[in-house]
Scaffold this motif. Structure first.
Motif, short mmCIF file in Angstrom:
data_model
loop_
_atom_site.label_atom_id
_atom_site.label_comp_id
_atom_site.label_asym_id
_atom_site.label_seq_id
_atom_site.Cartn_x
_atom_site.Cartn_y
_atom_site.Cartn_z
N ASP A 119 -27.79 -0.16 -12.31
CA ASP A 119 -28.07 0.83 -12.93
C ASP A 119 -29.49 -0.08 -12.46
O ASP A 119 -31.41 0.97 -13.19
CB ASP A 119 -28.06 0.45 -14.22
N VAL A 120 -29.58 -1.34 -12.47
CA VAL A 120 -31.84 -2.41 -12.79
C VAL A 120 -31.82 -1.31 -11.63
O VAL A 120 -32.85 -0.83 -11.49
CB VAL A 120 -31.83 -3.22 -13.27
N GLU A 121 -31.40 -1.65 -10.23
CA GLU A 121 -31.93 -1.44 -8.93
C GLU A 121 -31.96 0.53 -9.25
O GLU A 121 -33.30 0.50 -8.27
CB GLU A 121 -30.25 -1.31 -8.34
N GLN A 122 -31.22 1.03 -9.81
CA GLN A 122 -31.37 2.29 -9.07
C GLN A 122 -33.57 2.75 -10.05
O GLN A 122 -33.95 3.62 -9.76
CB GLN A 122 -30.58 3.16 -10.55
N TYR A 123 -33.14 1.42 -11.54
CA TYR A 123 -34.24 2.43 -11.95
C TYR A 123 -35.80 1.36 -11.56
O TYR A 123 -36.94 2.68 -11.51
CB TYR A 123 -34.04 1.12 -13.66
N ALA A 124 -35.33 0.59 -10.64
CA ALA A 124 -36.40 -0.03 -10.76
C ALA A 124 -36.40 0.59 -8.88
O ALA A 124 -38.39 0.40 -9.01
CB ALA A 124 -35.93 -1.30 -9.54
N TYR A 125 -36.00 1.25 -8.58
CA TYR A 125 -36.63 2.02 -6.86
C TYR A 125 -36.64 3.46 -7.35
O TYR A 125 -36.89 4.02 -6.04
CB TYR A 125 -35.65 1.85 -6.00
N ASP A 126 -36.48 3.91 -8.64
CA ASP A 126 -37.29 5.59 -9.03
C ASP A 126 -38.21 4.94 -9.49
O ASP A 126 -39.06 4.66 -10.44
CB ASP A 126 -36.61 5.80 -9.55
N ASP A 127 -39.80 5.94 -8.55
CA ASP A 127 -40.79 5.58 -8.57
C ASP A 127 -41.44 6.05 -11.14
O ASP A 127 -42.43 6.20 -10.53
CB ASP A 127 -41.36 6.22 -7.69
N ARG A 128 -40.50 6.74 -11.44
CA ARG A 128 -40.49 6.98 -12.76
C ARG A 128 -40.42 5.77 -13.72
O ARG A 128 -40.89 6.65 -14.55
CB ARG A 128 -39.81 8.44 -13.08
N PHE A 129 -40.21 4.82 -13.23
CA PHE A 129 -39.82 3.46 -13.83
C PHE A 129 -41.49 2.49 -13.24
O PHE A 129 -40.85 2.11 -12.14
CB PHE A 129 -39.08 3.33 -14.63
N HIS A 130 -41.65 1.77 -14.50
CA HIS A 130 -42.40 0.41 -14.16
C HIS A 130 -41.74 -0.46 -14.68
O HIS A 130 -42.80 -2.00 -14.57
CB HIS A 130 -43.61 0.68 -14.46
N GLY A 131 -40.95 -0.75 -15.28
CA GLY A 131 -40.61 -1.72 -15.99
C GLY A 131 -39.00 -1.62 -16.84
O GLY A 131 -38.56 -0.94 -16.61
N PHE A 132 -38.97 -2.56 -17.44
CA PHE A 132 -37.63 -2.59 -19.01
C PHE A 132 -37.72 -2.76 -20.39
O PHE A 132 -39.15 -3.68 -20.15
CB PHE A 132 -36.79 -3.43 -17.99
N LYS A 133 -37.28 -2.58 -20.95
CA LYS A 133 -37.72 -2.75 -22.28
C LYS A 133 -35.68 -3.17 -22.80
O LYS A 133 -35.35 -2.88 -22.51
CB LYS A 133 -37.59 -1.75 -23.54
N LEU A 134 -35.99 -4.51 -23.93
CA LEU A 134 -35.19 -5.01 -24.25
C LEU A 134 -35.29 -6.33 -25.38
O LEU A 134 -35.80 -6.26 -26.04
CB LEU A 134 -34.78 -6.00 -23.34
N ASP A 135 -34.32 -5.17 -25.92
CA ASP A 135 -34.20 -5.88 -28.41
C ASP A 135 -32.77 -6.41 -27.60
O ASP A 135 -31.69 -5.44 -28.49
CB ASP A 135 -34.03 -4.43 -28.76
N PRO A 136 -32.48 -7.44 -27.38
CA PRO A 136 -31.24 -8.32 -27.68
C PRO A 136 -31.04 -7.99 -29.03
O PRO A 136 -29.11 -8.05 -29.30
CB PRO A 136 -31.72 -10.20 -27.52
#
Length: 272
Positions: free
Chosen positions: A112-129
């Motif tokens: 999932d992380v790899e897919q988001y990272a190489y999808d130009d619609r996403f620029h980073g990640f949000k995490l609320d542990p």
């Protein structure tokens, strides 16, 4: 509220965007994407990082995709919200549970992380542990591989020390939201400022930080590590901008907080 007049280019690293088209939100103040855009314009904010709020159940894939769709042709940059199976607590019971914690189908995977990272619609990640759990080591390894910034909700249940233990030894930029002290915990905010001495890829965002002395200390001691975050829509961006404008710091330091620092950490916020 009246439109603010100031001479700064302002970008915002912290705003929640309701994934539902009707503005339905499970927690916090709900406004539509159009209204969020108008409020940002009122405050003179030209680009904004947005992410979905907490889900009731299931994965974040649909919510992330919805936020990405609602960012099209708006001055928004979508961050993908991620989760994991591990308990962020520091108690012995949490550590024991984590020994046997296994990723479930709804948790964010390395793929999932790899897919988001190489999808130009996403620029980073949000995490609320606390809300969503910590990703497992394989998923964090993939976050390190892709190298995009991770905006982390920091506060009483996931203090700066926990962020240091689980994330800050990695090479990707970690932006500790709320100076690591939500809600308004001065001691934790002080701890987060102290972390800036030890970790080069640690940054602090200003969302919900109401203590002028701590804001001024961080900006003056670490002028390249503080990023403007409004915390919209729970906090109006006008209010958040004014809190920076009224600090007793040099104009160049304000310019770094509003624009230069976030644009350096998050590529999509830079001038086109």
């Amino acid at each position: 509220m009246l439109e603010l007049e100031h001479r700064f280019r302002v970008v915002d690293v912290h705003a929640r965007l309701d994934a539902d088209a009707g503005g339905v939100q499970t927690r916090g103040r709900a406004i539509s994407p159009d209204r969020l855009e108008r409020e940002m314009h009122q405050a003179g904010v030209v680009r904004t990082v947005v992410f979905p709020g907490p889900r009731e159940e299931g994965s974040y894939v649909s919510a992330n995709n919805a936020v990405a769709r609602r960012s099209v042709e708006r001055p928004f940059l979508a961050f993908a919200r991620i989760d994991g199976p591990r308990d962020p607590g520091e108690k012995t019971s949490s550590r024991l549970r984590n020994l046997t914690a296994r990723r479930q189908d709804h948790h964010t995977s390395p793929e999932d992380v790899e897919q988001y990272a190489y999808d130009d619609r996403f620029h980073g990640f949000k995490l609320d542990p606390v809300e969503d759990g910590l990703p497992d080591e394989a998923t964090i390894d993939k976050l390190e591989d892709v190298g995009l910034p991770v905006l982390v909700h920091g506060g009483t249940d996931f203090p700066p020390a926990a962020a240091a233990d689980s994330l800050l030894s990695r090479s990707f930029p970690v932006i500790l939201a709320h100076f690591g002290g939500h809600p308004l915990n001065r001691d934790l905010m002080t701890d987060a400022i102290d972390l800036l001495e030890r970790y080069d890829e640690c940054y602090l965002d200003t969302s919900y930080v109401r203590y002028r002395d701590l804001l001024e200390r961080a900006v003056m001691e670490h002028p390249d590590r503080v990023l403007f975050g409004s915390g919209a829509p729970s906090s109006h961006p006008n209010v958040a901008v004014m809190e920076i404008l009224t600090l007793d710091v040099p104009e160049d330091a304000m310019r770094k907080v509003f624009d230069k620092n976030p644009s350096r950490v998050i590529d999509g916020l830079a001038r086109e």
